[in-house]
Write a protein that holds these residues in place. Structure first.
Motif, PDB file in Angstrom:
ATOM      1  N   VAL A  22      31.815  -4.934  -8.209  1.00  0.00           N
ATOM      2  CA  VAL A  22      32.878  -4.892  -7.190  1.00  0.00           C
ATOM      3  C   VAL A  22      34.037  -4.080  -7.760  1.00  0.00           C
ATOM      4  O   VAL A  22      34.182  -3.965  -8.975  1.00  0.00           O
ATOM      5  N   PHE A  23      34.854  -3.538  -6.890  1.00  0.00           N
ATOM      6  CA  PHE A  23      36.092  -2.904  -7.337  1.00  0.00           C
ATOM      7  C   PHE A  23      37.161  -3.990  -7.482  1.00  0.00           C
ATOM      8  O   PHE A  23      37.491  -4.660  -6.496  1.00  0.00           O
ATOM      9  N   ARG A  34      40.284  -3.650  -7.915  1.00  0.00           N
ATOM     10  CA  ARG A  34      41.543  -3.225  -7.284  1.00  0.00           C
ATOM     11  C   ARG A  34      42.744  -3.832  -8.034  1.00  0.00           C
ATOM     12  O   ARG A  34      42.753  -3.836  -9.272  1.00  0.00           O
ATOM     13  N   ALA A  46      43.104  -5.931  -3.312  1.00  0.00           N
ATOM     14  CA  ALA A  46      42.711  -5.589  -1.949  1.00  0.00           C
ATOM     15  C   ALA A  46      41.225  -5.879  -1.735  1.00  0.00           C
ATOM     16  O   ALA A  46      40.473  -6.060  -2.692  1.00  0.00           O
ATOM     17  N   GLU A  47      40.820  -5.936  -0.473  1.00  0.00           N
ATOM     18  CA  GLU A  47      39.410  -6.081  -0.086  1.00  0.00           C
ATOM     19  C   GLU A  47      38.780  -7.371  -0.598  1.00  0.00           C
ATOM     20  O   GLU A  47      37.593  -7.417  -0.947  1.00  0.00           O
ATOM     21  N   LYS A  56      34.984 -12.537  -4.759  1.00  0.00           N
ATOM     22  CA  LYS A  56      35.062 -11.426  -3.799  1.00  0.00           C
ATOM     23  C   LYS A  56      34.494 -11.894  -2.472  1.00  0.00           C
ATOM     24  O   LYS A  56      33.371 -12.430  -2.424  1.00  0.00           O
ATOM     25  N   ILE A  57      35.281 -11.723  -1.429  1.00  0.00           N
ATOM     26  CA  ILE A  57      34.801 -11.990  -0.071  1.00  0.00           C
ATOM     27  C   ILE A  57      34.177 -10.693   0.448  1.00  0.00           C
ATOM     28  O   ILE A  57      34.803  -9.631   0.369  1.00  0.00           O
ATOM     29  N   ASP A  58      32.965 -10.778   0.968  1.00  0.00           N
ATOM     30  CA  ASP A  58      32.217  -9.573   1.352  1.00  0.00           C
ATOM     31  C   ASP A  58      32.994  -8.664   2.290  1.00  0.00           C
ATOM     32  O   ASP A  58      32.933  -7.444   2.175  1.00  0.00           O
ATOM     33  N   ASP A  59      33.682  -9.280   3.254  1.00  0.00           N
ATOM     34  CA  ASP A  59      34.319  -8.483   4.293  1.00  0.00           C
ATOM     35  C   ASP A  59      35.729  -8.039   3.927  1.00  0.00           C
ATOM     36  O   ASP A  59      36.341  -7.270   4.655  1.00  0.00           O
ATOM     37  N   GLY A  60      36.241  -8.541   2.801  1.00  0.00           N
ATOM     38  CA  GLY A  60      37.553  -8.089   2.332  1.00  0.00           C
ATOM     39  C   GLY A  60      38.741  -8.860   2.880  1.00  0.00           C
ATOM     40  O   GLY A  60      39.891  -8.495   2.603  1.00  0.00           O
ATOM     41  N   ARG A  89      42.218 -13.933   4.249  1.00  0.00           N
ATOM     42  CA  ARG A  89      42.070 -15.292   4.784  1.00  0.00           C
ATOM     43  C   ARG A  89      40.963 -16.061   4.068  1.00  0.00           C
ATOM     44  O   ARG A  89      41.136 -17.220   3.681  1.00  0.00           O
TER      45      ARG A  89
END
Lengths: 355, 355
Positions: free
Chosen positions: A48-49, A51, A264-265, A282-286, A289
């Motif tokens: 994952v990035f 960020r 971010a994301e 990490k949430i898949d959709d970025g 929330r």
């Protein structure tokens, strides 16, 4: 793209009435400084990035180079160098102070311009008929810190944001060593603020944050630098994000047991020095929330004080425009089950550490 | 919640560098007025809250009751009754005009208050040292339309937003009949603007929009009402959303071949009258980024003109704060494959219809 879909569990559900209206899938890694995973939910080996979640790692050269001492930087300036700040007055002042001590001005910032994250700061600019400047960019503190490090190291401050600039090469080395993972140039992206962002697995990020929080498995100078940056963030949590934001509220309530930084994301990382653990999710959709809700659950399972400190996040009530309760942001069954199962183990481990 | 996770495919991928950074899963139904599904991707029988996507259905009583004729409503007023508007001057004026013709004022609006969707309108309020009012709420036109219908029907305008108010009972009946599905009170939620939102499957929503666009399988009075509302939206697409927004841009370019309306939490519906089809899609996580990208792909596969009209959406380039290209929002393999496979079929069907 030829990638297959990740097989990540639903971590967070958004409920309206009696129906799950939306859902956020993702992955969570909790590891110690040696890379032992005490929780691995979803695809934690997928890159994952990170960020902005690794801004403390990106700020390391500021300490390690001796720049912070040479320029006499205080807690506010070090904290804002690790920040995704709201662009309020307190942040802008700290960034300008940092730049001035390094003998630079805002024209050197390569982060680009956006309206402040803070609604209050945005409204003040509008009322004053002014436009935002680079210093309002949430990343301006990180950029100012990099500029100060470059100046102190005798490097050209122009172009400090480029992947091949010696400062960015140094930072890539710090991320690689701290997280115990080889960084691949093919896995590099360019961030919103024009700096390189290096992809790496959540498992490695979690290990890196465990090391950052404890100093374990780090060279003494790096451990000391990590400690100084984290102490600065604990001393000035409002500089790291801003009023009303997750990282500021969480560190205000839970430091020195928690260092936490979002990106971010849907990426969020944390160090729990007392337990010797690091968290990366990490949430898949970025979506923020999902990210903050899932992290609040993990923290509540690990830190007894987090349940009251993060009570609002854990409650998750959704109010509509008239203040009527219409739903709730909740932990998904998979997340809750995994946390119930593992919550006791790290506490036992911590008790062993304290003996 | 005891629900299992949905098994929906990744429809949209967000790529940075060479890596998929984030992803949006979801489901898409494309159906004709008889409920025949010409595309079903993901869980199209799972109930979703349509939220603002069905505002044209919620505006039906305004026409069917005779209120629109009695009050002499024009296209702008009818379009704003179907709108999730930006709160710009043109929208506020239309809502105030609608209320005035019905002999009411803004104090009757039960939608609650939020800052305008439009940055421009927000900045104008701030510069004028003013706060937003209910009329700026993106749903104020829908509420004004309901109030006008209630007044004309001799119903108490106070409480018009409650699920048991005769107007809401009437609207639930219209949604049920148009979409050909029984609505379950247990599957009702309360929307952000305090109105009931009734959950129903994407397959039923797609059928409802096919009927809305064609008038097929609707009683003549309802078909005429649908036509009048859609014609008003085609005549004044800026009233339905606002400058720079998807629905306004898409209808400006593609009417009368496309009626389109988005809702919160990743729902979007469309009617393609010329092809006799309706589209309904829902992104699991609720992100507009995924919703609009996926819909643009479906439209491009069905309407030859959509590929140029929606070129920016289909390009999906992500620029950072300095205008550097850092990534792209793209159709996932599953979506692209499904669209390639089915794109020819509806065109053949449409050609048959035109013979």
């Amino acid at each position: 793209m030829s990638e297959t879909s990740p097989a990540n569990p639903v971590l967070v559900e958004v409920v309206r009435g009696t129906l799950v209206e939306s859902r956020h899938a993702g992955a969570i890694a909790v590891a110690d400084a040696h890379g032992r995973l005490v929780l691995a939910l979803g695809e934690v080996e997928r890159p994952v990035f990170p960020r902005s979640a690794v801004k403390a790692l990106q700020a390391m050269p500021l300490i390690e180079s001796g720049a912070a001492d040479a320029f006499g930087l205080g807690d506010d300036e070090l904290a804002v160098a690790c920040a995704s700040h709201s662009g309020d007055g307190v942040h802008v002042e700290a960034v300008r102070g940092l730049l001035a001590k390094a003998g630079l001005d805002e024209s050197y910032l390569a982060c680009g311009v956006h309206w402040p994250v803070s609604d209050k700061a945005t409204r003040e600019l509008i009322k004053a008929r002014r436009r935002p400047q680079a210093v309002h960019n949430n990343c301006s503190g990180k950029h100012a810190g990099m500029l100060a490090a470059a100046v102190h190291l005798g490097l050209d401050p122009r172009g400090y944001e480029r992947p091949d600039h010696p400062l960015q090469v140094m930072i890539a080395g710090i991320i690689s060593e701290t997280c115990g993972v080889r960084l691949d140039r093919a896995g590099m992206g360019i961030d919103g603020c024009s700096l390189p962002t290096w992809s790496l697995p959540l498992s490695a990020l979690a290990r890196g944050f465990a090391r950052l929080g404890t100093g374990e498995d780090l060279a003494p100078a790096r451990a000391a630098a990590a400690k100084r940056l984290i102490q600065a963030c604990f001393a000035a949590p409002v500089l790291v994000a801003g009023e009303g934001r997750f990282d500021t509220m969480a560190m205000r309530a839970l430091a020195p047991d928690l260092f936490v930084k979002g990106g971010a994301e849907g990426v969020h990382c944390a160090a729990l020095p007392g337990l010797g653990l690091g968290i990366a999710l990490k949430i898949d959709d970025g979506a923020k929330r999902g990210t903050e809700r899932a992290l609040a659950e993990v923290l509540a399972a690990l830190l007894p004080k987090a349940r009251s400190a993060l009570a609002d996040q854990l409650d998750g009530e959704i109010l509509n425009w008239r203040g009527i309760s219409v739903g709730r942001v909740m932990a998904g069954d998979g997340l809750r089950g995994a946390l119930d199962a593992f919550a006791a183990a790290p506490r036992r481990q911590a008790e062993r550490r304290m003996r």
